[in-house]
Design a protein around this motif. Sequence first.
Motif, short mmCIF file in Angstrom:
data_model
loop_
_atom_site.label_atom_id
_atom_site.label_comp_id
_atom_site.label_asym_id
_atom_site.label_seq_id
_atom_site.Cartn_x
_atom_site.Cartn_y
_atom_site.Cartn_z
N LYS A 63 4.51 18.79 5.74
CA LYS A 63 5.09 17.44 5.82
C LYS A 63 4.87 16.90 7.22
O LYS A 63 5.27 17.50 8.20
CB LYS A 63 6.58 17.50 5.48
N ARG A 64 4.19 15.80 7.31
CA ARG A 64 4.05 15.03 8.54
C ARG A 64 4.72 13.70 8.24
O ARG A 64 5.85 13.70 7.74
CB ARG A 64 2.59 14.88 8.92
N LYS A 65 4.07 12.60 8.49
CA LYS A 65 4.59 11.32 7.99
C LYS A 65 4.49 11.31 6.47
O LYS A 65 5.33 10.76 5.78
CB LYS A 65 3.81 10.16 8.58
N VAL A 66 3.42 11.91 5.97
CA VAL A 66 3.22 12.15 4.54
C VAL A 66 2.75 13.59 4.42
O VAL A 66 2.42 14.24 5.41
CB VAL A 66 2.16 11.19 3.94
N TYR A 67 2.70 14.11 3.22
CA TYR A 67 2.21 15.47 3.04
C TYR A 67 0.72 15.53 3.33
O TYR A 67 -0.05 14.65 2.93
CB TYR A 67 2.47 15.99 1.62
N CYS A 68 0.32 16.58 4.02
CA CYS A 68 -1.09 16.85 4.30
C CYS A 68 -1.44 18.20 3.70
O CYS A 68 -0.61 19.11 3.68
CB CYS A 68 -1.34 16.86 5.81
N TYR A 69 -2.67 18.31 3.24
CA TYR A 69 -3.11 19.50 2.52
C TYR A 69 -4.28 20.14 3.24
O TYR A 69 -5.15 19.47 3.78
CB TYR A 69 -3.51 19.12 1.09
N ARG A 70 -4.28 21.47 3.22
CA ARG A 70 -5.37 22.24 3.86
C ARG A 70 -5.67 23.46 3.00
O ARG A 70 -4.78 23.99 2.32
CB ARG A 70 -5.01 22.66 5.26
N PRO A 71 -6.93 23.91 3.03
CA PRO A 71 -7.26 25.11 2.25
C PRO A 71 -6.66 26.35 2.88
O PRO A 71 -6.62 26.48 4.10
CB PRO A 71 -8.79 25.14 2.31
N LEU A 72 -6.17 27.23 2.06
CA LEU A 72 -5.64 28.51 2.54
C LEU A 72 -6.64 29.64 2.32
O LEU A 72 -6.38 30.77 2.74
CB LEU A 72 -4.32 28.85 1.83
N VAL A 73 -7.73 29.33 1.68
CA VAL A 73 -8.79 30.32 1.46
C VAL A 73 -10.09 29.70 1.95
O VAL A 73 -10.34 28.52 1.75
CB VAL A 73 -8.88 30.73 -0.03
N ALA A 74 -10.88 30.49 2.65
CA ALA A 74 -12.14 30.01 3.19
C ALA A 74 -13.21 29.97 2.10
O ALA A 74 -13.17 30.74 1.14
CB ALA A 74 -12.60 30.92 4.33
N ARG A 75 -14.15 29.07 2.29
CA ARG A 75 -15.26 28.93 1.33
C ARG A 75 -16.00 30.26 1.17
O ARG A 75 -16.31 30.67 0.06
CB ARG A 75 -16.23 27.86 1.83
N ASP A 76 -16.27 30.96 2.27
CA ASP A 76 -17.02 32.21 2.17
C ASP A 76 -16.20 33.31 1.47
O ASP A 76 -16.75 34.15 0.78
CB ASP A 76 -17.53 32.69 3.53
#
Length: 129
Positions: A63-76
């Motif tokens: 949660k920032r001003k709105v929710y932000c999303y990031r990958p928790l698993v790497a592409r490789d």
Amino acid sequence: MWEAESRITDAELEIMRALWASEEPMTLAQLKSVLAERHGWSGDTTKTLLRRLCEKGAVGQEKRKVYCYRPLVARDQLGRYHTQKLIDKLYAGSAKAMVAALVEHEQLDARDVGELRDYFLELWEKEGK
């Protein structure tokens, strides 16, 4: 093995690709925009797939001003998992058999084979073999 790797669908993979391509976490609005442009998806489709990825542990939200999303698993990491599953399923666990099939069916040309040879020689030299 990371348990969610085997459960990411092809559609969910498109969300992961968008997240991997971004250097910063993305908002839902940013993801909706990217995926609408690439695939013509509605915002609801993107939201549903993103929720599923969060539930599977493949994507994290903050949660920032709105929710932000990031990958928790790497592409490789995901690539290694799927590559191993492919080798196990189609080539009885033999990467050598897979590479031989790629050469035989002209998926790898002489240049590719040369680059692979150089790569392996470099690895063996680093390992002191």
